[in-house]
Design a protein around this motif. Structure first.
Motif, PDB file in Angstrom:
ATOM      1  N   SER A  62       1.713  -2.603  17.211  1.00 31.95           N
ATOM      2  CA  SER A  62       0.933  -3.349  16.230  1.00 31.95           C
ATOM      3  C   SER A  62       0.639  -4.765  16.724  1.00 31.95           C
ATOM      4  O   SER A  62      -0.480  -5.259  16.620  1.00 31.95           O
ATOM      5  CB  SER A  62       1.693  -3.390  14.907  1.00 31.95           C
ATOM      6  N   ASP A  87      -9.970   8.786  11.095  1.00 31.82           N
ATOM      7  CA  ASP A  87      -9.940   8.530  12.538  1.00 31.82           C
ATOM      8  C   ASP A  87      -9.361   9.715  13.290  1.00 31.82           C
ATOM      9  O   ASP A  87      -8.809  10.636  12.695  1.00 31.82           O
ATOM     10  CB  ASP A  87      -9.178   7.227  12.847  1.00 31.82           C
ATOM     11  N   GLY A 124      -2.208  -6.847  15.303  1.00 30.61           N
ATOM     12  CA  GLY A 124      -1.905  -6.571  13.900  1.00 30.61           C
ATOM     13  C   GLY A 124      -0.940  -7.578  13.316  1.00 30.61           C
ATOM     14  O   GLY A 124      -0.085  -8.127  14.009  1.00 30.61           O
ATOM     15  N   THR A 125      -1.071  -7.822  12.009  1.00 26.48           N
ATOM     16  CA  THR A 125      -0.166  -8.755  11.337  1.00 26.48           C
ATOM     17  C   THR A 125       0.858  -8.019  10.486  1.00 26.48           C
ATOM     18  O   THR A 125       1.807  -8.624   9.994  1.00 26.48           O
ATOM     19  CB  THR A 125      -0.942  -9.694  10.403  1.00 26.48           C
ATOM     20  N   GLY A 126       0.658  -6.724  10.264  1.00 25.19           N
ATOM     21  CA  GLY A 126       1.554  -5.983   9.374  1.00 25.19           C
ATOM     22  C   GLY A 126       1.250  -6.209   7.906  1.00 25.19           C
ATOM     23  O   GLY A 126       1.980  -5.757   7.031  1.00 25.19           O
ATOM     24  N   LEU A 127       0.147  -6.911   7.618  1.00 30.60           N
ATOM     25  CA  LEU A 127      -0.193  -7.215   6.223  1.00 30.60           C
ATOM     26  C   LEU A 127      -1.451  -6.493   5.756  1.00 30.60           C
ATOM     27  O   LEU A 127      -1.763  -6.472   4.564  1.00 30.60           O
ATOM     28  CB  LEU A 127      -0.395  -8.726   6.047  1.00 30.60           C
ATOM     29  N   GLY A 128      -2.158  -5.880   6.700  1.00 31.60           N
ATOM     30  CA  GLY A 128      -3.466  -5.302   6.381  1.00 31.60           C
ATOM     31  C   GLY A 128      -3.434  -4.300   5.239  1.00 31.60           C
ATOM     32  O   GLY A 128      -4.239  -4.388   4.301  1.00 31.60           O
ATOM     33  N   LEU A 129      -2.509  -3.363   5.285  1.00 29.82           N
ATOM     34  CA  LEU A 129      -2.481  -2.324   4.250  1.00 29.82           C
ATOM     35  C   LEU A 129      -1.945  -2.859   2.920  1.00 29.82           C
ATOM     36  O   LEU A 129      -2.328  -2.366   1.862  1.00 29.82           O
ATOM     37  CB  LEU A 129      -1.651  -1.118   4.716  1.00 29.82           C
ATOM     38  N   ALA A 130      -1.060  -3.859   2.976  1.00 33.05           N
ATOM     39  CA  ALA A 130      -0.595  -4.474   1.722  1.00 33.05           C
ATOM     40  C   ALA A 130      -1.783  -5.124   1.015  1.00 33.05           C
ATOM     41  O   ALA A 130      -1.920  -5.041  -0.213  1.00 33.05           O
ATOM     42  CB  ALA A 130       0.502  -5.500   2.005  1.00 33.05           C
ATOM     43  N   GLY A 172      -2.148   8.954  14.433  1.00 37.65           N
ATOM     44  CA  GLY A 172      -1.530   9.510  13.233  1.00 37.65           C
ATOM     45  C   GLY A 172      -0.251   8.783  12.856  1.00 37.65           C
ATOM     46  O   GLY A 172       0.197   7.853  13.546  1.00 37.65           O
ATOM     47  N   ILE A 173       0.324   9.199  11.735  1.00 36.58           N
ATOM     48  CA  ILE A 173       1.518   8.549  11.191  1.00 36.58           C
ATOM     49  C   ILE A 173       2.507   9.637  10.793  1.00 36.58           C
ATOM     50  O   ILE A 173       2.132  10.584  10.087  1.00 36.58           O
ATOM     51  CB  ILE A 173       1.142   7.703   9.944  1.00 36.58           C
ATOM     52  N   ASN A 218      -7.925  -0.852  11.451  1.00 33.85           N
ATOM     53  CA  ASN A 218      -6.747  -0.051  11.810  1.00 33.85           C
ATOM     54  C   ASN A 218      -7.161   1.246  12.502  1.00 33.85           C
ATOM     55  O   ASN A 218      -6.549   1.641  13.504  1.00 33.85           O
ATOM     56  CB  ASN A 218      -5.934   0.314  10.563  1.00 33.85           C
ATOM     57  N   PHE A 250      -7.527   7.416   5.359  1.00 31.13           N
ATOM     58  CA  PHE A 250      -7.169   6.502   4.271  1.00 31.13           C
ATOM     59  C   PHE A 250      -8.311   6.534   3.263  1.00 31.13           C
ATOM     60  O   PHE A 250      -9.467   6.328   3.635  1.00 31.13           O
ATOM     61  CB  PHE A 250      -6.984   5.077   4.792  1.00 31.13           C
ATOM     62  N   VAL A 259       4.946   1.078  11.854  1.00 33.28           N
ATOM     63  CA  VAL A 259       5.603   2.231  12.460  1.00 33.28           C
ATOM     64  C   VAL A 259       6.106   1.838  13.851  1.00 33.28           C
ATOM     65  O   VAL A 259       7.216   2.168  14.247  1.00 33.28           O
ATOM     66  CB  VAL A 259       4.624   3.426  12.539  1.00 33.28           C
ATOM     67  N   ASP A 260       5.287   1.102  14.591  1.00 37.99           N
ATOM     68  CA  ASP A 260       5.635   0.698  15.947  1.00 37.99           C
ATOM     69  C   ASP A 260       5.252  -0.780  16.089  1.00 37.99           C
ATOM     70  O   ASP A 260       4.097  -1.114  16.344  1.00 37.99           O
ATOM     71  CB  ASP A 260       4.853   1.587  16.932  1.00 37.99           C
TER      72      ASP A 260
END
Ligand code: ADP
Length: 278
Positions: free
Chosen positions: A221, A196, A226-232, A200-201, A160, A257, A216-217
């Motif tokens: 992503s 990084d 991105g899959t949207g699952l990485g942080l979960a 930012g967020i 990420n 992080f 966020v976007d």
């Protein structure tokens, strides 16, 4: 919020009296809704690459006379199928982690090894953007856990950091030991901070990004694969290890992080003080 709901069960007794039992089912409704949303999200996420591949394969058939166009379509089919593969891999990973009550055979794992393995798995993406990967901090620290899961978590954070950073920046992983406050007070924690210099967020998004499929976007992503699952996944790995993950971020400046894991108590810690006096 959710309107409260109750279910009522009436049990008639032989003497003509009935017993009514009330149960609050708003929590059940909430869980059911989250599950339904999740399934709807998966379906949508899978339909997008499948739809694209259908159209592309038609186009490929029609492009028999134009080898350049055919090669382009074939490339895009390959990248859509890679996306799908990535998504299914992440889904399986997440479902394994969610199902796991406790870690399979926790073993001592060296933190440096985890980070170096995560770097190896993200090095190509970093090199493509001229991003330098740097490891600093303490050496020779160990945590008790599952190496594969820990590598996945750190790889997701480093991946990420690379995806959401401009070219020619630095992604730094800093390891340290801390004694946190709050519900983990008294436990010595190993901190793996991934820092990084990226986009930012926004503050109001920070507590949602660990939700499955939350982005966020979304367009950005997807574009970065991105899959949207990485942080979960990261969150589940942290919790399964008795730790947690924290984020702090500043839009247009960067994010940090921090994965916090209980340090493996060293053999010297286990020695009772009075036995040392003998
Ligand atoms: P994705 O596959 O979309 O990256 P994640 O679960 O890994 O899914 O992250 C969720 C969202 O959090 C991302 O879509 C992005 O908006 C945001 N995000 C995660 N890491 C970073 C980062 N290092 N910098 C900026 N935004 C990030």
């Amino acid at each position: 919020g959710e309107p409260s709901a109750v279910s009522v069960r009436i049990t008639p007794l032989p003497d003509g009296v009935s017993v009514a039992e009330f149960q609050d089912i708003s929590e059940l409704h909430r869980v059911e809704r989250v599950r339904r949303d999740f399934v709807a999200n998966i379906s949508h996420e899978l339909k997008t690459p499948v739809g694209a591949m259908q159209i592309l394969s038609e186009a490929l058939k029609d492009a028999a006379e134009d080898p350049d166009a055919a090669a382009r379509f074939a490339d895009r089919i390959r990248s859509e199928s890679k996306r799908m593969n990535h998504l299914v891999t992440d889904l399986l990973e997440l479902s394994r982690l969610q199902g796991a009550e406790k870690l399979p055979d926790p073993e001592p794992v060296e933190v440096d090894r985890i980070v170096m393995e995560a770097f190896d798995q993200t090095r190509i993406a970093a090199e493509e953007k001229g991003i330098e990967l740097r490891l600093t901090g303490i050496e020779d620290t160990e945590v008790l856990g599952n190496e594969a899961q820990l590598v996945t978590a750190v790889k997701n954070l480093v991946g990420n950091a690379i995806s959401y950073s401009p070219e020619n920046t630095t992604v730094e992983v800093e390891t340290s030991v801390a004694s946190p406050t709050g519900h983990l007070a008294g436990v010595k924690m190993v901190c793996i901070a991934v820092r990084d210099q990226g986009i930012g967020i926004p503050a109001e998004e920070l507590d949602r990004i660990f939700e499955r499929f939350y982005r966020v976007d979304a367009a950005r992503s997807r574009q970065t694969g991105g899959t949207g699952l990485g942080l979960a996944i990261v969150k589940h790995v942290a919790v399964n290890h008795g730790g947690r993950v924290e984020v702090s971020s500043m839009p247009d400046a960067g994010s940090v992080f921090t994965l916090m894991l209980p340090a493996r108590s060293l053999p010297s810690d286990a020695t009772a003080p009075d036995s040392a006096e003998i």
